[in-house]
Scaffold this motif. Sequence first.
Motif, mmCIF file in Angstrom:
data_model
loop_
_atom_site.group_PDB
_atom_site.id
_atom_site.type_symbol
_atom_site.label_atom_id
_atom_site.label_comp_id
_atom_site.label_asym_id
_atom_site.label_seq_id
_atom_site.Cartn_x
_atom_site.Cartn_y
_atom_site.Cartn_z
ATOM 1 N N GLY A 68 0.823 -1.240 -0.167
ATOM 2 C CA GLY A 68 -0.082 0.147 0.000
ATOM 3 C C GLY A 68 0.829 1.019 -0.157
ATOM 4 N N LEU A 69 2.020 1.395 0.746
ATOM 5 C CA LEU A 69 2.795 2.238 0.787
ATOM 6 C C LEU A 69 3.355 2.562 -0.606
ATOM 7 N N VAL A 70 3.625 1.484 -1.398
ATOM 8 C CA VAL A 70 4.470 1.786 -2.774
ATOM 9 C C VAL A 70 3.191 2.375 -3.642
ATOM 10 N N MET A 71 2.172 2.009 -3.316
ATOM 11 C CA MET A 71 1.081 2.470 -4.413
ATOM 12 C C MET A 71 0.531 3.771 -3.967
ATOM 13 N N TRP A 72 0.898 4.494 -2.665
ATOM 14 C CA TRP A 72 0.489 5.435 -2.179
ATOM 15 C C TRP A 72 0.820 6.848 -2.923
ATOM 16 N N ARG A 73 0.071 7.393 -3.788
ATOM 17 C CA ARG A 73 0.105 8.457 -4.722
ATOM 18 C C ARG A 73 0.306 9.702 -3.573
ATOM 19 N N SER A 74 1.109 10.542 -4.117
ATOM 20 C CA SER A 74 1.249 11.906 -3.634
ATOM 21 C C SER A 74 2.178 11.927 -2.183
ATOM 22 N N TYR A 75 2.430 10.746 -1.768
ATOM 23 C CA TYR A 75 3.446 10.456 -0.504
ATOM 24 C C TYR A 75 4.314 9.515 -0.949
ATOM 25 N N PHE A 76 4.329 8.349 -1.728
ATOM 26 C CA PHE A 76 5.466 7.284 -1.563
ATOM 27 C C PHE A 76 5.747 7.019 -2.933
ATOM 28 N N ALA A 77 4.539 6.870 -3.758
ATOM 29 C CA ALA A 77 4.630 6.364 -5.200
ATOM 30 C C ALA A 77 5.532 6.700 -6.096
ATOM 31 N N PHE A 78 5.921 8.138 -5.831
ATOM 32 C CA PHE A 78 6.962 8.845 -6.755
ATOM 33 C C PHE A 78 8.494 8.270 -6.494
ATOM 34 N N LEU A 79 8.446 7.420 -5.308
ATOM 35 C CA LEU A 79 9.841 7.046 -5.098
ATOM 36 C C LEU A 79 10.008 5.556 -5.705
ATOM 37 N N PHE A 80 9.121 5.131 -6.446
ATOM 38 C CA PHE A 80 9.231 3.694 -6.830
ATOM 39 C C PHE A 80 9.107 3.781 -8.506
ATOM 40 N N PRO A 81 9.816 2.931 -9.231
ATOM 41 C CA PRO A 81 9.590 2.853 -10.646
ATOM 42 C C PRO A 81 8.156 2.352 -11.037
ATOM 43 N N ILE A 82 7.599 2.438 -12.121
ATOM 44 C CA ILE A 82 6.424 2.036 -12.535
ATOM 45 C C ILE A 82 6.166 0.584 -12.426
#
Length: 215
Positions: A134-148
């Motif tokens: 869920g953290l990996v998917m959480w846009r605006s908070y964490f998703a931008f830290l991971f590749p698509i």
Amino acid sequence: MNDAKKPRLILRYTAGQRINHWIIAITFVLLALSGLALFHPAFYWMSNLLGGGVWTRILHPFIGVLMFLCFVVFAARMFRHNLMSRRDWRWLAGFRDVLNKREENVPEAGRYNGGQKLLFFAMILLLLGLLLTGLVMWRSYFAFLFPIWAIRLASLLHALFAFLMICAIIVHIYAGIWVKGSVRAMTRGTVTPGWAWKHHRAWLRQLRGGAGSHK
């Protein structure tokens, strides 16, 4: 029967434990329904429960964090009571007798039986999986830290863990209803000595012998 002849009830869960349990239950229902709304268009109408699609996307992860934290508190309190022993594995081996209400043929259960303990640790693993994905998917908070590709993999795993979690909770609810008197433990906090003797005899012996706490 007058009050003097009534069996003395046994405390199984404190008020704080019961409140925590029902917070977990309510947040789980909200997460399951909102998660289905986000998972497939056919279930999108369920997003109205949280005020529509936008609010569902905003609130779903926050509710998930709340459920996880409440479960951590509950699990920390109950962890030592859920450690597996040889008796629990023998209880699981005789599970067919349990289903046929021949519990006298399986080892006496402590505060929790082998099935309850397996479910406890399954929920720990599933909730950890749901939190991390869920953290990996959480846009605006964490998703931008991971590749698509990581976000897509997390989405797939999150759906899988959620499905398994729903199945585990269905088993939990069914078992609570099937074993008459179990629901009372999480509504009133107490059980009768007869219930404890039938389903958790080793725990009752421990209480009567004063060897350890039942809380």
